[in-house]
Design an enzyme around this catalytic site. Structure first.
Site, PDB file in Angstrom:
ATOM      1  CG  ASN A 167      -2.141  -0.895   0.947  1.00 32.42           C
ATOM      2  OD1 ASN A 167      -3.061  -0.532   0.231  1.00 32.42           O
ATOM      3  ND2 ASN A 167      -2.114  -2.099   1.505  1.00 32.42           N
TER       4      ASN A 167
ATOM      5  CG  MET B 187       0.381  -4.973  12.228  1.00 32.42           C
ATOM      6  SD  MET B 187      -1.142  -5.097  11.280  1.00 32.42           S
ATOM      7  CE  MET B 187      -1.768  -6.629  11.949  1.00 32.42           C
TER       8      MET B 187
ATOM      9  CG  ASN C 201      -6.350   1.189   9.519  1.00 31.83           C
ATOM     10  OD1 ASN C 201      -5.239   0.980   9.025  1.00 31.83           O
ATOM     11  ND2 ASN C 201      -7.057   0.221  10.082  1.00 31.83           N
TER      12      ASN C 201
ATOM     13  CG  HIS D 212      -9.635  -3.966   8.556  1.00 27.46           C
ATOM     14  ND1 HIS D 212      -8.641  -4.489   9.350  1.00 27.46           N
ATOM     15  CD2 HIS D 212     -10.649  -4.860   8.571  1.00 27.46           C
ATOM     16  CE1 HIS D 212      -9.045  -5.660   9.825  1.00 27.46           C
ATOM     17  NE2 HIS D 212     -10.259  -5.913   9.375  1.00 27.46           N
TER      18      HIS D 212
HETATM   19  C1  GRF Z   1      -3.176  -4.406   4.171  1.00 25.60           C
HETATM   20  O1  GRF Z   1      -3.907  -5.538   3.805  1.00 25.60           O
HETATM   21  C2  GRF Z   1      -4.024  -3.464   4.971  1.00 25.60           C
HETATM   22  O2  GRF Z   1      -5.367  -3.552   4.672  1.00 25.60           O
HETATM   23  C3  GRF Z   1      -3.786  -3.912   6.391  1.00 25.60           C
HETATM   24  O3  GRF Z   1      -2.445  -4.285   6.420  1.00 25.60           O
HETATM   25  C4  GRF Z   1      -2.050  -4.759   5.142  1.00 25.60           C
HETATM   26  C5  GRF Z   1      -0.752  -4.096   4.768  1.00 25.60           C
HETATM   27  O4  GRF Z   1      -0.214  -4.658   3.605  1.00 25.60           O
HETATM   28  N1  GRF Z   1      -4.117  -2.876   7.335  1.00 25.60           N
HETATM   29  P1  GRF Z   1       0.986  -3.970   2.853  1.00 25.60           P
HETATM   30  O5  GRF Z   1       2.178  -3.954   3.829  1.00 25.60           O
HETATM   31  O6  GRF Z   1       0.582  -2.615   2.447  1.00 25.60           O
HETATM   32  O7  GRF Z   1       1.279  -4.860   1.678  1.00 25.60           O
END
Ligand code: GRF
Length: 188
Positions: A14, A90, A107, A109
């Site tokens: 992300n 987290m 956030n 999710h």
């Molecule tokens: C994502 O699936 C997001 O929804 C959750 O944590 C994950 C992070 O994934 N909160 P990345 O590190 O961005 O690949």
């Protein structure tokens, strides 16, 4: 243009999507800082490669959540950060951060909230036999994935996909929906 910090402790897919959106001009933001509570997180290398300042800390080095959040807030203010974007951070946020950035912490999710809060949300949904999964973007409050919803997108499954395939589908949606939703918020 909004000055933002990204908080992440995972692989950072992300984070990549947000950086790309900024670079393409789709997201009117300056990413000022990456904050991570995990020294080994892949996302840190990614930020360093981009020449982005990083703040990496270990919660156990601090006496309390209020203590490390005060240190974070100080750094956010030093970088002129206006919005905080969580992308795989987290930890629950405490009063110190929430109070410093009211209604300015977002956030993402991987479930259709309020269903399947917390860790391994995709796995939880699949184990419950869901045929519709999805992604939610919400304001952050003191609870776990409980803040006010901003956007959601559903994914309809045949039921034959593996968990890995569903995760890929979820990530694909996340990488579109997060920059698009933040862009709308920042324009207001
Ligand atoms: C994502 O699936 C997001 O929804 C959750 O944590 C994950 C992070 O994934 N909160 P990345 O590190 O961005 O690949």
């Amino acid at each position: 243009m909004k000055n933002i910090a990204i908080f992440a402790s995972g692989t950072g897919s992300n984070f990549d999507a947000l950086i790309n959106a900024v670079e393409n001009g789709d997201l009117p933001a300056n990413i000022k800082l990456l904050v991570s509570d995990k020294k080994s997180a892949k996302v840190i290398e990614k930020a360093e490669k981009k020449g982005l300042p990083t703040l990496v800390f270990s919660a156990k080095d601090y006496a309390s959540k209020a203590d490390y959040e005060a240190m974070i807030v100080e750094n956010l203010q030093k970088h002129g950060v206006e919005w905080v974007v969580l992308a795989g951070y987290m930890r629950l946020l405490g009063e110190t951060l929430l109070g410093a950035y009211p209604n300015k912490i977002i956030n993402i999710h991987p479930s259709l909230l309020p269903a399947y809060k917390g860790k391994d949300a995709v796995k939880q949904a699949l184990e419950a036999g869901e045929k519709t999964v999805g992604v939610s973007i919400h304001y952050v409050d003191a609870g776990m994935d409980t803040g006010q919803l901003i956007a959601q997108e559903s994914i309809h499954l045949t039921g034959r996909e593996t968990e890995f395939e569903v995760m890929e589908m979820v990530h694909h949606i996340e990488h579109q929906l997060y920059p698009r939703t933040l862009a709308k918020l920042f324009k207001n």
